[in-house]
Design an enzyme around this catalytic site. Structure first.
Site, short mmCIF file in Angstrom:
data_model
loop_
_atom_site.label_atom_id
_atom_site.label_comp_id
_atom_site.label_asym_id
_atom_site.label_seq_id
_atom_site.Cartn_x
_atom_site.Cartn_y
_atom_site.Cartn_z
N ARG A 49 0.82 -1.22 0.00
CA ARG A 49 0.00 0.00 0.00
C ARG A 49 0.85 1.27 0.00
O ARG A 49 0.45 2.30 -0.53
CB ARG A 49 -0.94 -0.02 1.22
N ILE A 75 -7.02 7.94 -0.83
CA ILE A 75 -6.95 6.48 -0.93
C ILE A 75 -7.84 5.96 0.19
O ILE A 75 -7.79 6.45 1.31
CB ILE A 75 -5.49 5.97 -0.79
N SER A 76 -8.71 5.00 -0.11
CA SER A 76 -9.65 4.52 0.90
C SER A 76 -8.91 3.85 2.05
O SER A 76 -7.83 3.29 1.88
CB SER A 76 -10.63 3.50 0.29
N GLN A 77 -9.56 3.91 3.21
CA GLN A 77 -9.06 3.26 4.42
C GLN A 77 -8.96 1.74 4.18
O GLN A 77 -9.86 1.17 3.55
CB GLN A 77 -10.11 3.59 5.48
#
Ligand code: SAH
Length: 226
Positions: A49, A75-77
């Protein structure tokens, strides 16, 4: 599971440290986040990530939080990525998946480890170019991208066995439901400033069935290209 890309941890400069941080992230997703699907957990243990965000924020890559990626987007959790991926795979591994909102490319990369074909559409060219660079660097070969308004889907590549929307609209766009195969599943955040719900829609021969998977918070789905 055989990853569909070449990992080059040495290219990250974080090497084993990042693997340990990912292992810890995945253990938290399992123990605190209630994520049960081992396929999803394995994929998230694999995809680096920290390579999907700016170097200045890389040390925070494995916290369970959304992070800025530029152009006012995030950026999504990790938990949200895990939950949406789990919801998409529950009925079995889809063959062809469409993502609306490539953003950093992280969600697309997690999907590309799990399914044979991923198509991802992004409206902001600058973000898309960065995401493409990341996909090339990591060697993904089953991931196609397109610069477009994803609300109209990707008609030439339809039908899709699964569709994931990673920005919130006030409704689920009819073009996306149309491009979903019968037996297919769509996961999307729906709602406005007063609150959003993660919706899972299944398309059957009789019509569509919808259920809510809980409250979420996403950046808005924006019309047109940027
Ligand atoms: N899946 C991404 C999440 C990024 S945030 C990730 O893993 O990083 C949502 C993204 O959706 C943003 O990049 C935003 O530009 C994009 N987006 C918003 N409206 C869109 C639209 N109509 N078509 C395509 N992309 C859109």
């Amino acid at each position: 599971m055989t990853p569909r890309f070449r990992t080059r941890p040495e290219a990250s400069g974080l090497g084993m440290t990042s693997q340990r941080a990912r292992d810890r992230m995945v253990e938290r997703l399992r123990s605190e986040g209630g994520i049960r699907d081992e396929r999803v957990l394995t994929a998230m243990r694999t995809v680096p990530r920290h390579l999907f965000i700016d170097e200045a924020l890389a040390s925070r890559a494995y916290e369970d939080t959304a992070l800025p990626i530029g152009c006012g987007q995030t950026i999504s959790q990790p938990w949200v990525v895990a939950r949406m991926t789990e919801a998409l795979l529950e009925d079995g591994i889809p063959r062809r998946v469409l993502e609306v909102g490539t953003g950093s490319g992280y969600q697309a990369a997690v999907l590309a480890v799990l399914v044979p074909e991923v198509y991802s559409v992004e409206r902001i060219d600058e973000l898309l170019r960065q995401a493409r660079r990341r996909f090339r660097k990591l060697g993904f070969e089953n991931l196609r991208t397109r610069h477009d308004d994803g609300r109209s889907g990707w008609p030439d590549a339809a039908p899709f066995d699964a569709i994931i929307v990673t920005a919130a609209g006030t409704l689920i766009d009819p073009a996306l439901v149309e491009q979903l195969a019968v037996g297919g599943v769509l996961v999307a955040p729906v709602g406005g400033s007063s609150g959003q719900q993660l919706i899972r829609l299944r398309k059957t021969a009789e019509g569509v069935e919808q259920e809510s998977l809980g409250a979420v918070s996403f950046v808005p789905l924006v019309p047109g290209v940027g």
